[in-house]
Write a protein that holds these residues in place. Structure first.
Motif, mmCIF file in Angstrom:
data_model
loop_
_atom_site.group_PDB
_atom_site.id
_atom_site.type_symbol
_atom_site.label_atom_id
_atom_site.label_comp_id
_atom_site.label_asym_id
_atom_site.label_seq_id
_atom_site.Cartn_x
_atom_site.Cartn_y
_atom_site.Cartn_z
ATOM 1 N N LYS A 125 0.835 -1.210 0.000
ATOM 2 C CA LYS A 125 0.000 0.000 0.000
ATOM 3 C C LYS A 125 0.870 1.260 0.000
ATOM 4 O O LYS A 125 0.555 2.238 -0.681
ATOM 5 C CB LYS A 125 -0.943 0.007 1.202
ATOM 6 C CG LYS A 125 -2.094 -0.956 1.058
ATOM 7 C CD LYS A 125 -3.010 -0.906 2.265
ATOM 8 C CE LYS A 125 -4.189 -1.843 2.111
ATOM 9 N NZ LYS A 125 -5.071 -1.820 3.302
ATOM 10 N N ALA B 2 0.198 0.465 -4.455
ATOM 11 C CA ALA B 2 -0.654 -0.618 -4.939
ATOM 12 C C ALA B 2 -1.958 -0.648 -4.150
ATOM 13 O O ALA B 2 -1.995 -0.281 -2.970
ATOM 14 C CB ALA B 2 0.057 -1.961 -4.802
ATOM 15 N N GLN B 3 -3.010 -1.081 -4.814
ATOM 16 C CA GLN B 3 -4.270 -1.347 -4.123
ATOM 17 C C GLN B 3 -4.202 -2.806 -3.693
ATOM 18 O O GLN B 3 -3.796 -3.671 -4.477
ATOM 19 C CB GLN B 3 -5.448 -1.128 -5.068
ATOM 20 C CG GLN B 3 -6.778 -1.499 -4.461
ATOM 21 C CD GLN B 3 -7.907 -1.493 -5.490
ATOM 22 O OE1 GLN B 3 -7.711 -1.217 -6.664
ATOM 23 N NE2 GLN B 3 -9.093 -1.823 -5.032
ATOM 24 N N VAL B 4 -4.555 -3.102 -2.465
ATOM 25 C CA VAL B 4 -4.486 -4.470 -1.962
ATOM 26 C C VAL B 4 -5.882 -4.920 -1.548
ATOM 27 O O VAL B 4 -6.569 -4.223 -0.807
ATOM 28 C CB VAL B 4 -3.509 -4.587 -0.766
ATOM 29 C CG1 VAL B 4 -3.454 -6.015 -0.261
ATOM 30 C CG2 VAL B 4 -2.131 -4.097 -1.153
ATOM 31 N N VAL B 5 -6.278 -6.082 -2.053
ATOM 32 C CA VAL B 5 -7.565 -6.687 -1.702
ATOM 33 C C VAL B 5 -7.254 -8.027 -1.057
ATOM 34 O O VAL B 5 -6.643 -8.897 -1.682
ATOM 35 C CB VAL B 5 -8.459 -6.882 -2.945
ATOM 36 C CG1 VAL B 5 -9.763 -7.554 -2.550
ATOM 37 C CG2 VAL B 5 -8.698 -5.562 -3.652
ATOM 38 N N HIS C 32 -3.936 -1.689 -16.250
ATOM 39 C CA HIS C 32 -4.252 -2.134 -14.897
ATOM 40 C C HIS C 32 -3.810 -3.584 -14.763
ATOM 41 O O HIS C 32 -4.316 -4.464 -15.441
ATOM 42 C CB HIS C 32 -5.753 -1.997 -14.638
ATOM 43 C CG HIS C 32 -6.154 -2.338 -13.236
ATOM 44 N ND1 HIS C 32 -7.464 -2.453 -12.872
ATOM 45 C CD2 HIS C 32 -5.442 -2.584 -12.112
ATOM 46 C CE1 HIS C 32 -7.551 -2.754 -11.589
ATOM 47 N NE2 HIS C 32 -6.316 -2.836 -11.116
ATOM 48 N N ARG D 230 -1.987 1.194 -12.810
ATOM 49 C CA ARG D 230 -2.582 0.709 -11.564
ATOM 50 C C ARG D 230 -2.106 -0.697 -11.294
ATOM 51 O O ARG D 230 -2.041 -1.517 -12.216
ATOM 52 C CB ARG D 230 -4.112 0.697 -11.666
ATOM 53 C CG ARG D 230 -4.725 2.063 -11.704
ATOM 54 C CD ARG D 230 -6.238 2.023 -11.888
ATOM 55 N NE ARG D 230 -6.892 1.163 -10.920
ATOM 56 C CZ ARG D 230 -8.087 0.591 -11.132
ATOM 57 N NH1 ARG D 230 -8.720 0.785 -12.270
ATOM 58 N NH2 ARG D 230 -8.633 -0.171 -10.220
ATOM 59 N N THR E 8 -3.030 -3.794 -8.667
ATOM 60 C CA THR E 8 -3.891 -4.329 -7.612
ATOM 61 C C THR E 8 -3.352 -5.699 -7.248
ATOM 62 O O THR E 8 -3.042 -6.506 -8.124
ATOM 63 C CB THR E 8 -5.349 -4.447 -8.092
ATOM 64 O OG1 THR E 8 -5.812 -3.143 -8.472
ATOM 65 C CG2 THR E 8 -6.242 -4.986 -6.989
#
Length: 164
Positions: free
Chosen positions: A45, A49-52, A104, A158, A160
């Motif tokens: 993060k 980065a977006q973390v799910v 992405h 992006r 993820t």
């Protein structure tokens, strides 16, 4: 005798002791006190980065399908590195162009493949055959043009990370 020749002569006189350096070990850059997955999430993060984090396989499949429907490129990582929040992609699993020529990028990382330090991950991958390893830490950034940060110039805009 020139200075260069004198130095080379002295080096040739001393036998190289390969065993001495083999046991030296590798020192980590810093001590990690959290779990490897928690540290990985924090560092990823911080790098943009977006973390799910998916808690079930059903949730993971749904998240993956959602990103595929958005035309994101979905790939699997060989490893996650907690120390830096980086993902390691092997060219044998993912063509290099797929990793860099997309807007992405969604990288799937199993919790079991997150290691604490880079040198631990490289030791695990040592026996696996691949032409290239790609380490990605956040979306692509560069300041080549007029020292202004540009996102996505040399890779995905992006990034993820799906952890399952």
């Amino acid at each position: 005798m020139s200075a260069r020749d004198a130095i080379l002569h002295r080096l040739r006189q001393k036998p190289h002791n390969a065993g001495a350096s083999a046991g030296a070990g590798t020192l980590p850059a810093r001590q990690i006190t959290r779990t490897s997955v928690d540290e990985f999430v924090i560092q990823a993060k911080l790098s943009g980065a977006q973390v799910v984090r998916c808690t079930s396989s059903v949730e993971w499949e749904q998240a993956k399908a959602e990103f595929i429907n958005e035309n994101a490129t979905v790939v699997n990582a060989a490893l996650g590195i907690a120390e830096t929040g980086s993902v390691v992609l092997r060219s044998i699993d993912t063509p290099s162009a797929a990793s860099y020529l997309c807007d992405h990028l969604v990288v799937c990382v199993p919790e079991s493949s997150v290691v604490v330090y880079l040198h631990q991950g490289l030791a695990l991958l040592k026996s696996q055959i691949t032409r290239a390893l790609h380490l990605m830490t956040g979306p692509s950034r560069t300041a080549d043009v007029e020292q202004t940060i540009q996102i996505g110039a040399h890779g995905p805009r992006r990034l993820t990370i799906l952890i399952h």
